[in-house]
Design a protein around this motif. Structure first.
Motif, short mmCIF file in Angstrom:
data_model
loop_
_atom_site.label_atom_id
_atom_site.label_comp_id
_atom_site.label_asym_id
_atom_site.label_seq_id
_atom_site.Cartn_x
_atom_site.Cartn_y
_atom_site.Cartn_z
N GLU A 182 -1.85 13.32 -1.73
CA GLU A 182 -3.25 13.75 -1.64
C GLU A 182 -3.75 12.86 -0.50
OE1 GLU A 182 -2.32 12.22 -4.21
OE2 GLU A 182 -2.13 13.91 -5.74
N GLY A 183 -3.20 11.99 0.22
CA GLY A 183 -3.52 11.21 1.25
C GLY A 183 -4.31 10.04 1.19
N ASN A 184 -4.72 9.78 -0.13
CA ASN A 184 -5.20 8.39 -0.46
C ASN A 184 -4.36 7.06 -0.66
OD1 ASN A 184 -4.45 9.87 -2.77
ND2 ASN A 184 -5.80 8.52 -4.18
N PHE A 238 -3.04 3.99 -2.27
CA PHE A 238 -2.89 3.11 -3.70
C PHE A 238 -2.33 1.80 -3.60
CE2 PHE A 238 -0.55 2.59 -7.81
CZ PHE A 238 -1.42 2.45 -8.51
N THR A 239 -3.04 0.77 -3.75
CA THR A 239 -2.43 -0.69 -3.66
C THR A 239 -2.00 -1.23 -4.95
OG1 THR A 239 -4.28 -0.83 -2.15
CG2 THR A 239 -3.24 -3.02 -2.94
N VAL A 240 -0.77 -1.86 -4.71
CA VAL A 240 0.08 -2.54 -6.01
C VAL A 240 0.41 -3.94 -5.45
CG1 VAL A 240 0.66 -0.32 -6.87
CG2 VAL A 240 2.34 -1.38 -5.46
N TYR A 241 0.77 -4.62 -6.38
CA TYR A 241 1.54 -5.88 -5.97
C TYR A 241 2.90 -5.64 -6.44
CZ TYR A 241 -2.62 -8.29 -4.49
OH TYR A 241 -3.72 -8.71 -3.77
N GLU A 242 3.91 -5.76 -5.45
CA GLU A 242 5.18 -5.46 -5.97
C GLU A 242 6.06 -7.04 -5.89
OE1 GLU A 242 8.40 -2.18 -4.53
OE2 GLU A 242 7.64 -3.51 -2.79
N GLU A 264 0.81 -1.32 -0.04
CA GLU A 264 -0.03 0.02 -0.03
C GLU A 264 0.88 1.12 -0.03
OE1 GLU A 264 -2.71 -0.46 3.18
OE2 GLU A 264 -4.13 -1.52 2.13
N ILE A 265 0.67 2.16 -0.87
CA ILE A 265 1.29 3.31 -0.93
C ILE A 265 0.59 4.63 -0.80
CG2 ILE A 265 2.79 4.79 -2.66
CD1 ILE A 265 3.30 2.11 -4.22
#
Length: 311
Positions: free
Chosen positions: A288-290, A292-296, A283-284
């Motif tokens: 802006e505060g929201n 962002f989910t990625v798979y690393e 999770e990044i």
């Protein structure tokens, strides 16, 4: 006539084209070239290394071939073996020389962790020492049946990837390879990145977006997203300058990835293969505060990462 192995004077033994390629890019002399000869100790015909010094996508995988206007000795065991293989494949053929090709055997085992070798001068050598150097001798005759053939092991992912790309779909289903003690067809061993949840013991691959450069670091993102709980997530990896600088083949890797990065959106069919790592959720938090989910994918060994592209 083409060969998988050749005798290299500078390395002191018979080596595969992939071993020669790695040794070339491990040294700093850009003008240096190896001298190659027939693997048979009684045959001194000179061979040429093909695509050993190339960077990026090439039409044919690295190999050796006999120099033009040169002939092997009349009792060369290499030519005898090629002649036997050609006759076993096509009863109507005459000699291997008439075809000008060797029937290459694809690797049937990938060694994920190379064994270290003990040495009198050092307690242990690096993972990429003389493990792939064989003594030069007359090749003993072998049977032509697949079940009796000598296993073809490799610890070079590039070798396995080149073999996979060289096969048609039917060959991928019929040729088998062992990875982490699990034996499957090439078709089942290679897994598209969007299906990574099928398990960890695969060679994952997929086309990639234009590489992003952050100083001396690089970000690689796969084009295909993975769908989890009906939501698409990107899969990416971050290659740091420290990881590259500590890599034995740093010159080859950096030149390759820089070339691809400069192509940007003009790159054609750029694709990435990796093994021994597995995408993990990350999770990044944006400015802006929201979230962002990625798979690393965390790559710790660049020997287990291969990027293919057209120059």
């Amino acid at each position: 006539m083409t060969f998988d192995k050749a005798y290299c004077e500078e390395l002191g033994g018979n080596v595969t084209a992939y071993k020669a390629r790695r040794e070339f890019f491990a040294q700093n002399d850009l003008d240096f070239k190896f001298s190659f000869f027939c693997p048979d100790e009684n045959c001194n015909v000179e061979l040429t290394g093909v695509n050993i010094y190339a960077i990026g996508k090439v039409k044919h995988k690295p190999h050796f071939r006999t120099k033009k206007n040169c002939s092997h000795s009349y009792d060369c065991s290499i030519v005898e073996e090629l002649d036997k293989e050609a006759k076993s494949i096509d009863k109507g053929s005459t000699t291997a020389a008439s075809h000008g090709q060797k029937s290459n055997k694809y690797p049937d085992e990938f060694i994920l962790k190379r064994p270290k070798k003990e040495n009198q001068n050092k307690s242990e050598q690096s993972d990429d020492d003389d493990f792939d150097i064989e003594p030069r001798e007359k090749i003993k005759s072998t049977t032509t049946t697949t079940t009796d053939a000598k296993p073809h092991k490799t610890s070079y992912l590039e070798n396995v990837v080149d073999s996979y790309e060289d096969m048609n779909e039917q060959e991928r289903k019929e040729a088998y390879i062992t990875l982490n003690a699990q034996r499957r067809s090439y078709h089942s061993t290679f897994k598209k990145i969007q299906y990574f949840q099928d398990g960890e013991n695969f060679i994952f691959y997929g086309e990639i977006e234009p590489i992003k450069v952050y100083g001396d670091n690089y970000s690689i993102t796969f084009k295909d997203r993975v769908w989890i709980d009906n939501k698409p997530y990107p899969v990416n990896m971050y290659i740091t300058d420290d990881l590259i600088s500590n890599y034995r083949l740093s010159r080859l890797f950096r030149e390759s990835i820089d070339t691809l990065a400069k192509q940007g959106s003009n790159s054609k069919d750029a694709r990435c293969y990796f093994v021994g790592s597995y995408p993990e959720v990350k999770e990044i938090q944006r400015k802006e505060g929201n979230i962002f989910t990625v798979y690393e994918v965390v790559i710790s060994n660049l020997d287990h990462l291969v990027i293919k592209f057209e120059k």
